[in-house]
Design a protein around this motif. Structure first.
Motif, mmCIF file in Angstrom:
data_model
loop_
_atom_site.group_PDB
_atom_site.id
_atom_site.type_symbol
_atom_site.label_atom_id
_atom_site.label_comp_id
_atom_site.label_asym_id
_atom_site.label_seq_id
_atom_site.Cartn_x
_atom_site.Cartn_y
_atom_site.Cartn_z
ATOM 1 N N GLN A 151 -11.075 -0.986 6.967
ATOM 2 C CA GLN A 151 -10.130 -0.435 6.006
ATOM 3 C C GLN A 151 -10.248 -1.165 4.671
ATOM 4 O O GLN A 151 -10.335 -2.399 4.637
ATOM 5 N N SER A 152 -10.207 -0.393 3.579
ATOM 6 C CA SER A 152 -10.332 -0.971 2.239
ATOM 7 C C SER A 152 -9.156 -1.877 1.887
ATOM 8 O O SER A 152 -9.266 -2.733 1.015
ATOM 9 N N PRO B 63 -4.082 4.784 -5.540
ATOM 10 C CA PRO B 63 -4.846 4.373 -4.350
ATOM 11 C C PRO B 63 -4.071 3.316 -3.565
ATOM 12 O O PRO B 63 -3.196 2.631 -4.106
ATOM 13 N N TYR B 64 -4.426 3.157 -2.297
ATOM 14 C CA TYR B 64 -3.725 2.194 -1.446
ATOM 15 C C TYR B 64 -3.826 0.765 -1.979
ATOM 16 O O TYR B 64 -2.888 -0.028 -1.842
ATOM 17 N N THR C 253 -5.479 13.945 1.815
ATOM 18 C CA THR C 253 -5.887 12.648 1.275
ATOM 19 C C THR C 253 -7.400 12.513 1.326
ATOM 20 O O THR C 253 -8.047 13.061 2.225
ATOM 21 N N CYS D 19 0.841 -1.210 0.000
ATOM 22 C CA CYS D 19 0.000 0.000 0.000
ATOM 23 C C CYS D 19 0.870 1.252 0.000
ATOM 24 O O CYS D 19 0.561 2.238 -0.689
ATOM 25 N N ARG E 14 -16.741 14.960 0.175
ATOM 26 C CA ARG E 14 -16.451 13.522 0.170
ATOM 27 C C ARG E 14 -17.706 12.680 -0.015
ATOM 28 O O ARG E 14 -17.728 11.499 0.351
ATOM 29 N N THR F 29 0.649 5.610 6.334
ATOM 30 C CA THR F 29 0.175 4.353 5.741
ATOM 31 C C THR F 29 0.438 3.170 6.655
ATOM 32 O O THR F 29 -0.396 2.264 6.765
ATOM 33 N N PHE G 81 0.913 4.230 -2.752
ATOM 34 C CA PHE G 81 0.626 5.603 -2.329
ATOM 35 C C PHE G 81 1.722 6.560 -2.774
ATOM 36 O O PHE G 81 1.449 7.678 -3.219
ATOM 37 N N HIS H 98 -8.808 9.472 1.539
ATOM 38 C CA HIS H 98 -9.134 8.191 2.164
ATOM 39 C C HIS H 98 -10.150 8.427 3.278
ATOM 40 O O HIS H 98 -9.942 9.274 4.150
ATOM 41 N N THR I 292 1.364 12.052 5.759
ATOM 42 C CA THR I 292 0.738 10.945 5.038
ATOM 43 C C THR I 292 1.744 9.935 4.502
ATOM 44 O O THR I 292 1.378 8.798 4.197
#
Length: 458
Positions: free
Chosen positions: A273-274, A124-125, A390, A115, A455, A265, A119, A392, A261
């Protein structure tokens, strides 16, 4: 000293290896009762070698394993299952805490390495590694069980409060004397943003002893109907939190918003979390995927202590349920103390006692104001360090990034308004802080609306 059914230490007994590393004390507050163990026994030399080579920039300034994406393969190739060595030292609880810290650093880095690479490319992660190999999963599960933590990185036991050493032991806990033990990015450089982010938290918590002493004294004075001592104790809490808030302000200079950031991570969790939509398989531990919340400053014990002491009412929302879930991600002794304070404050009617007279009501309201100040600063950091950097949607602990902090911040603001409006006369020294609270509440609602709209309502 014995306090009802809970014992707060004054002598932290640093030589006693049978006690957990974290015990509540009036001298070291919520910090570990002895300085964190920085050097592991020789049986863990291979683990130590990988951890020293792991950061993006090592202590000598050269690139480490995370700089070129080779940590995962190195772990699989070089690290044996050292559970036998963990068991060898099972009676030494501070050492188990150090092992938990080190294995949790390695687990987070291993799972989130892909991830981070994405990043840093502006992508994307994506997905993290979905399986934690046996040479990490089994020993971390064992040392976490012995030390009293979840088998994943936590704020106190791992990332922050058990992750510092003193450059010169004779100079104590002065900020300039603090160094990180483990780091993901450039944190072994004490001037880096990663080091600043962690060490400012240590610097704040080193001032928690007077806060604990004030809370304990106030509880006892309330129970004994000793109002002069009660008021003095409330004022001690105000002074302690004023110091904590002033130290918190140093984050702006010690850890830059543009840098955060890039190492953030590695402190994400699994829950909500995705990167881990189905949890993580802990090989050799569970065939069913496991899920844990990530490292979060919300796991600190100072503000929850004030919440419980003051009996601040939180709204009945899913966000408050997350707040309750965070309670499990603290050292056991801290959890027990917070629950003790919550129960005792309510059983003796501390809030009502404080509001009976003008001087104690004023001090009580100023404690609430310090809690508001802390949460407002936290919101400002979140806005500048995360929301502007970010998209996220979730914080490292798995809470919604926009609405999580405002849930608690608005609760304390509402409590302040209730106290102020319920007083039969103005409370000394509180006029300006109430005006500030009113303005901040309006500002907060506008900002939450703005970021939620941007968002898509998240």
């Amino acid at each position: 000293m014995a306090i009802g059914t809970f014992t707060v230490l004054h002598d932290t007994r640093p030589e006693d290896t049978k006690l957990p590393a974290f015990m509540v004390s009036t001298t070291r507050g919520f910090l570990p009762r002895l300085e964190p163990i920085a050097t592991l026994p020789k049986e863990f030399d291979l683990l130590e070698s990988i951890l020293q080579r792991m950061p993006i920039k090592k202590l000598d300034g050269t690139p480490g394993l995370l700089a070129n994406g080779t940590l995962g393969e190195t772990v699989l190739k070089e690290l044996p299952d050292l559970t036998w060595a963990v068991e060898k030292y099972r009676e030494n609880l501070p050492l188990q805490n150090a092992l938990y810290r080190d294995y949790s650093f390695l687990a987070s880095a291993y799972l989130l390495e892909p991830c981070h690479e994405r990043f840093m490319k502006g992508e994307p992660y994506g997905l993290g590694r979905q399986v934690l190999p046996k040479n990490i999963s089994v020993p971390i599960s064992r040392c976490a069980e012995i030390a009293g933590f979840k088998p994943f990185m936590e704020y106190a036991g791992s990332y922050a409060l058990y992750n510092y050493r003193l450059a010169d032991p004779t100079q104590g806990l002065e900020y300039s004397n603090l160094r990180l033990i483990r780091a993901f990015e450039h944190g072994l450089d004490p001037t880096s943003s990663e080091a600043g982010f962690v060490l400012v938290h240590v610097d704040m918590v080193r001032n928690s002893g007077p806060l604990i002493a004030g809370v304990v004294s106030a509880l006892n004075a309330c129970a004994a109907n000793d109002r002069p001592v009660f008021i003095d104790s409330l004022e001690e809490i105000v002074r302690a939190m004023t110091v904590v808030n002033s130290v918190m302000e140093n984050m702006w200079g010690k850890s830059k918003a543009n840098d955060y950031t890039s190492f953030r991570t590695f402190i994400f969790g699994i829950t909500s979390q995705s990167m881990f939509p189905n949890g993580v398989i802990y090989e050799g531990v569970s065939d069913i995927p496991l899920s844990f919340r990530g490292e979060s400053g919300a796991n600190d014990s100072m503000i929850p202590l004030c919440d419980n002491f003051c009996q601040i009412s939180m709204p009945s929302t899913p966000l408050t349920e997350i707040l309750k879930d965070f309670r499990a991600y603290r050292p056991g002794n801290h959890r027990e103390f917070l629950e003790y304070v919550n129960t005792r404050s309510r059983s003796i009617g501390l809030k009502a006692y404080a509001l009976e007279e003008r001087d104690s009501a004023s001090a009580y309201l100023r404690i609430l104001n310090q809690v508001r100040d802390f949460r407002w600063r936290h919101w400002c950091f979140t806005r500048e360090y995360i929301l502007k950097k970010t998209a996220h949607p979730t914080a490292t602990g798995g809470s919604p990034i926009v609405t999580w902090l405002p849930n608690q911040l608005i609760a304390v603001m509402d409590e302040m308004v209730s106290v102020w409006e319920g007083a039969d006369r103005e409370l000394d020294g509180c006029e300006d802080l109430m005006e500030r609270t009113t303005v901040q509440r309006e500002t907060l609602m506008k900002e939450v609306g703005k970021y939620s709209l941007e968002r898509g309502g998240v």
